[in-house]
Design an enzyme around this catalytic site. Sequence first.
Site, short mmCIF file in Angstrom:
data_model
loop_
_atom_site.label_atom_id
_atom_site.label_comp_id
_atom_site.label_asym_id
_atom_site.label_seq_id
_atom_site.Cartn_x
_atom_site.Cartn_y
_atom_site.Cartn_z
N ASP A 64 18.37 12.78 22.01
CA ASP A 64 19.02 13.45 23.13
C ASP A 64 20.49 13.54 22.77
O ASP A 64 21.22 12.54 22.84
CB ASP A 64 18.81 12.66 24.42
CG ASP A 64 19.52 13.29 25.62
OD1 ASP A 64 20.29 14.25 25.43
OD2 ASP A 64 19.31 12.81 26.75
N ASN A 91 22.00 24.03 16.51
CA ASN A 91 21.23 25.02 17.25
C ASN A 91 20.81 24.60 18.65
O ASN A 91 20.58 25.44 19.50
CB ASN A 91 19.97 25.38 16.43
CG ASN A 91 18.98 26.19 17.21
OD1 ASN A 91 19.21 27.37 17.50
ND2 ASN A 91 17.87 25.58 17.58
N TYR A 155 26.59 30.33 30.91
CA TYR A 155 26.05 30.26 29.55
C TYR A 155 27.01 30.91 28.56
O TYR A 155 27.29 30.36 27.48
CB TYR A 155 24.69 30.94 29.52
CG TYR A 155 24.03 30.95 28.15
CD1 TYR A 155 23.29 29.87 27.71
CD2 TYR A 155 24.15 32.06 27.32
CE1 TYR A 155 22.68 29.88 26.46
CE2 TYR A 155 23.55 32.09 26.07
CZ TYR A 155 22.81 31.00 25.65
OH TYR A 155 22.23 31.01 24.41
N LYS A 159 28.92 29.19 25.22
CA LYS A 159 28.77 29.70 23.85
C LYS A 159 30.07 30.29 23.32
O LYS A 159 30.36 30.21 22.12
CB LYS A 159 27.66 30.76 23.81
CG LYS A 159 26.26 30.19 24.00
CD LYS A 159 25.89 29.24 22.86
CE LYS A 159 24.44 28.84 22.88
NZ LYS A 159 24.07 28.00 21.72
N THR A 190 11.68 34.77 21.46
CA THR A 190 11.34 33.35 21.44
C THR A 190 10.41 33.05 22.62
O THR A 190 10.24 33.89 23.52
CB THR A 190 12.60 32.49 21.57
OG1 THR A 190 13.20 32.76 22.85
CG2 THR A 190 13.61 32.80 20.46
#
Length: 254
Positions: A64, A91, A155, A159, A190
């Site tokens: 984690d 990633n 988000y 990033k 994905t």
Amino acid sequence: MTSHVPTPPRVALVTGATSGIGAEAARRLHQDGFAVLLTGRCGERGQAMARELGSNTACFVPADLTRDGEPDRLLDCALDRFGRVDAVVNNAAADHTGELLNVPTDEIRDTFEINTFAAIAVLQAAGRAMRQSGGSIINVTSRLATVGVPTMSVYSASKGAMKALTAAAAVELAPYNIRVNAVAPGMTRTPLYEAWVSSHKDPEALARKVADGIPLGRLATPQDVAGAIAFLASPSADYITGITLPVDGGYTAQ
């Protein structure tokens, strides 16, 4: 007679390696001759990936990354198991959607914990492990670090921070011969994408709309992104550092 000692393989650590882009990056790097340490939260998928790649040149270590000390532990595991670390694929990440004005503070913190703070900690641990011999760190950011999309603001910010860090870290770590680059995938096919499309009333219409907004007319595959990661980890990219490479079919070129 002088005995020949084989050169140890190059070694890569891949975070978030149990599905999607991370899993394909691990497969591609392994195909390119890397021994791979895989990490993620899902032990079952991680162990299956390690078995698929081969126990001599791949292993899975659950972690984690939001816990203090976990990134350093992973780098130590890679060094103990394989003796070196040549590439780190940063990633692991979590998705987030929500109307910006209504996003609770705890959701913002949780998103940054994994997408930004944990990723920075992985970069720091990788840099410390590579100081003597150099190496390549590849951050996985997003098209959303560059363009705005409604409901994706938190988000995007998480990033975008990693995109800025990539450039700054590349300059700071260059004296150690550590290259720091990023790939910025566009919409990628994905399991997360498939679940999102399936949740809509007309999945086929939504998929067509998404593809129509991309100049090349299709979504990225995890293999597309893995190819870019493998290039940045390869000797062919030895003079490339500080870039963010879009893998988005021309989406951000519009």
